[in-house]
Design a protein around this motif. Sequence first.
Motif, PDB file in Angstrom:
ATOM      1  N   GLY A  14       0.822  -1.208   0.000  1.00 57.68           N
ATOM      2  CA  GLY A  14       0.000   0.000   0.000  1.00 57.68           C
ATOM      3  C   GLY A  14       0.854   1.256   0.000  1.00 57.68           C
ATOM      4  N   ASN A  15       0.292   2.329   0.541  1.00 58.40           N
ATOM      5  CA  ASN A  15       0.962   3.631   0.517  1.00 58.40           C
ATOM      6  C   ASN A  15       2.307   3.628   1.233  1.00 58.40           C
ATOM      7  N   THR A  16       2.392   2.973   2.370  1.00 62.29           N
ATOM      8  CA  THR A  16       3.664   2.944   3.101  1.00 62.29           C
ATOM      9  C   THR A  16       4.728   2.223   2.291  1.00 62.29           C
ATOM     10  N   ALA A  17       4.377   1.117   1.670  1.00 65.23           N
ATOM     11  CA  ALA A  17       5.333   0.379   0.829  1.00 65.23           C
ATOM     12  C   ALA A  17       5.776   1.222  -0.366  1.00 65.23           C
ATOM     13  N   ILE A  18       4.878   2.014  -0.915  1.00 64.99           N
ATOM     14  CA  ILE A  18       5.234   2.896  -2.035  1.00 64.99           C
ATOM     15  C   ILE A  18       6.285   3.905  -1.589  1.00 64.99           C
ATOM     16  N   LEU A  19       6.106   4.474  -0.402  1.00 65.10           N
ATOM     17  CA  LEU A  19       7.078   5.444   0.105  1.00 65.10           C
ATOM     18  C   LEU A  19       8.431   4.776   0.342  1.00 65.10           C
ATOM     19  N   ILE A  20       8.409   3.605   0.934  1.00 61.98           N
ATOM     20  CA  ILE A  20       9.657   2.855   1.160  1.00 61.98           C
ATOM     21  C   ILE A  20      10.353   2.582  -0.168  1.00 61.98           C
ATOM     22  N   ASP A  21       9.589   2.220  -1.187  1.00 62.00           N
ATOM     23  CA  ASP A  21      10.168   1.943  -2.497  1.00 62.00           C
ATOM     24  C   ASP A  21      10.868   3.170  -3.072  1.00 62.00           C
ATOM     25  N   HIS A  22      10.312   4.358  -2.853  1.00 66.49           N
ATOM     26  CA  HIS A  22      10.954   5.577  -3.358  1.00 66.49           C
ATOM     27  C   HIS A  22      12.288   5.825  -2.648  1.00 66.49           C
ATOM     28  N   VAL A  23      12.359   5.516  -1.366  1.00 68.94           N
ATOM     29  CA  VAL A  23      13.633   5.616  -0.644  1.00 68.94           C
ATOM     30  C   VAL A  23      14.594   4.558  -1.181  1.00 68.94           C
ATOM     31  N   LYS A 115      24.235   2.540  13.755  1.00 63.72           N
ATOM     32  CA  LYS A 115      23.558   2.260  12.491  1.00 63.72           C
ATOM     33  C   LYS A 115      22.790   3.517  12.064  1.00 63.72           C
ATOM     34  N   ALA A 116      22.476   3.624  10.785  1.00 56.34           N
ATOM     35  CA  ALA A 116      21.650   4.723  10.272  1.00 56.34           C
ATOM     36  C   ALA A 116      20.192   4.299  10.339  1.00 56.34           C
ATOM     37  N   GLY A 117      19.335   5.214  10.736  1.00 53.90           N
ATOM     38  CA  GLY A 117      17.910   4.921  10.817  1.00 53.90           C
ATOM     39  C   GLY A 117      17.073   6.033  10.235  1.00 53.90           C
ATOM     40  N   ALA A 118      16.000   5.664   9.566  1.00 51.00           N
ATOM     41  CA  ALA A 118      15.065   6.639   9.026  1.00 51.00           C
ATOM     42  C   ALA A 118      13.651   6.084   9.159  1.00 51.00           C
ATOM     43  N   ALA A 119      12.706   6.996   9.329  1.00 49.13           N
ATOM     44  CA  ALA A 119      11.308   6.612   9.490  1.00 49.13           C
ATOM     45  C   ALA A 119      10.459   7.341   8.461  1.00 49.13           C
ATOM     46  N   VAL A 120       9.466   6.630   7.908  1.00 51.81           N
ATOM     47  CA  VAL A 120       8.527   7.248   6.970  1.00 51.81           C
ATOM     48  C   VAL A 120       7.109   6.864   7.356  1.00 51.81           C
ATOM     49  N   THR A 121       6.187   7.746   7.016  1.00 53.10           N
ATOM     50  CA  THR A 121       4.796   7.450   7.311  1.00 53.10           C
ATOM     51  C   THR A 121       3.873   7.979   6.224  1.00 53.10           C
ATOM     52  N   ALA A 122       2.788   7.255   6.033  1.00 49.02           N
ATOM     53  CA  ALA A 122       1.719   7.674   5.136  1.00 49.02           C
ATOM     54  C   ALA A 122       0.519   8.038   6.005  1.00 49.02           C
ATOM     55  N   ALA A 123      -0.040   9.207   5.752  1.00 48.29           N
ATOM     56  CA  ALA A 123      -1.136   9.688   6.592  1.00 48.29           C
ATOM     57  C   ALA A 123      -2.285  10.198   5.750  1.00 48.29           C
ATOM     58  N   TYR A 151      12.029  18.015   4.649  1.00 48.40           N
ATOM     59  CA  TYR A 151      10.768  18.210   5.356  1.00 48.40           C
ATOM     60  C   TYR A 151      10.491  16.925   6.120  1.00 48.40           C
ATOM     61  N   TRP A 152       9.364  16.851   6.814  1.00 48.23           N
ATOM     62  CA  TRP A 152       9.039  15.644   7.568  1.00 48.23           C
ATOM     63  C   TRP A 152       8.888  14.471   6.617  1.00 48.23           C
ATOM     64  N   ASN A 153       9.301  13.302   7.056  1.00 49.88           N
ATOM     65  CA  ASN A 153       9.300  12.097   6.220  1.00 49.88           C
ATOM     66  C   ASN A 153       7.910  11.488   6.153  1.00 49.88           C
ATOM     67  N   MET A 154       7.027  12.194   5.462  1.00 46.69           N
ATOM     68  CA  MET A 154       5.637  11.768   5.381  1.00 46.69           C
ATOM     69  C   MET A 154       5.054  12.140   4.029  1.00 46.69           C
ATOM     70  N   MET A 173      10.892  11.688  -0.088  1.00 46.14           N
ATOM     71  CA  MET A 173      11.350  10.309   0.100  1.00 46.14           C
ATOM     72  C   MET A 173      12.628  10.053  -0.692  1.00 46.14           C
ATOM     73  N   ARG A 174      12.670  10.553  -1.915  1.00 48.37           N
ATOM     74  CA  ARG A 174      13.878  10.372  -2.731  1.00 48.37           C
ATOM     75  C   ARG A 174      15.070  11.079  -2.076  1.00 48.37           C
ATOM     76  N   ASN A 175      14.849  12.292  -1.566  1.00 50.74           N
ATOM     77  CA  ASN A 175      15.917  13.014  -0.887  1.00 50.74           C
ATOM     78  C   ASN A 175      16.363  12.272   0.373  1.00 50.74           C
ATOM     79  N   LEU A 176      15.401  11.699   1.081  1.00 49.11           N
ATOM     80  CA  LEU A 176      15.720  10.900   2.265  1.00 49.11           C
ATOM     81  C   LEU A 176      16.621   9.728   1.888  1.00 49.11           C
ATOM     82  N   GLY A 177      16.319   9.071   0.772  1.00 48.78           N
ATOM     83  CA  GLY A 177      17.144   7.964   0.305  1.00 48.78           C
ATOM     84  C   GLY A 177      18.560   8.405  -0.010  1.00 48.78           C
ATOM     85  N   ARG A 178      18.696   9.560  -0.657  1.00 46.59           N
ATOM     86  CA  ARG A 178      20.036  10.081  -0.966  1.00 46.59           C
ATOM     87  C   ARG A 178      20.789  10.420   0.322  1.00 46.59           C
ATOM     88  N   ASN A 179      20.095  11.030   1.276  1.00 49.04           N
ATOM     89  CA  ASN A 179      20.737  11.375   2.548  1.00 49.04           C
ATOM     90  C   ASN A 179      21.151  10.136   3.335  1.00 49.04           C
TER      91      ASN A 179
END
Length: 194
Positions: A14-23, A115-123, A151-154, A173-179
């Motif tokens: 769903g939406n959360t998986a789509i965001l993860i895929d962009h990262v 370790k590096a950690g990042a969080a994303v959410t779909a709202a 911006y916020w990872n959402m 999300m793409r910028n988050l992936g690069r970072n």
Amino acid sequence: MKVLAINSSARKDGNTAILIDHVFQELNKAGIETELVQLAGQIIEPCKACWACQGMKNCVHKKDTFCNTFEKMVEADGILLGSPVYTANVSANMQAFLERAAVVCDMNPGLLTHKAGAAVTAARRGGALQAVDSMNHFFLNHEMYVVGSVYWNMAYGRLPGDVLKDQEGLDNMRNLGRNMAYLMKVLQKDQDVT
């Protein structure tokens, strides 16, 4: 280097998986391996507060998929947590997973350190910041480095696929992936020097 993502949405792909895929797309471009664990259709049991994990480096209860996923977290160089917003916070599965992981880490210090950690959410609308904060607090409490973006990872979306209409969210999300890729490479160089 490898990033493990845990998607706690009740909806697979769903939406959360789509965001993860962009990262993931950006991480893959940077040569970083990725793996997605989706908790859809599963029930992660809450922590039983038995403290039997001390010295075990994992939970002793094996009725669900927690142990396998937690082992992958420990082995990964980076962790990406994804949750939809349910009742102004993370999903019940993410909450249960993080509580158990936190106790295992508390009883066995250093499992996730540096370790590096990042969080994303779909709202749909509200609660995204609380959800991101809950996941980020897990990282911070276990000596991990939190990756941010512009911006916020959402991203906003109610029905499956709706986040694809939130261009700003997808760009973030793409910028988050690069970072995340940048930070992981810096951390790898630092480990190589020491």
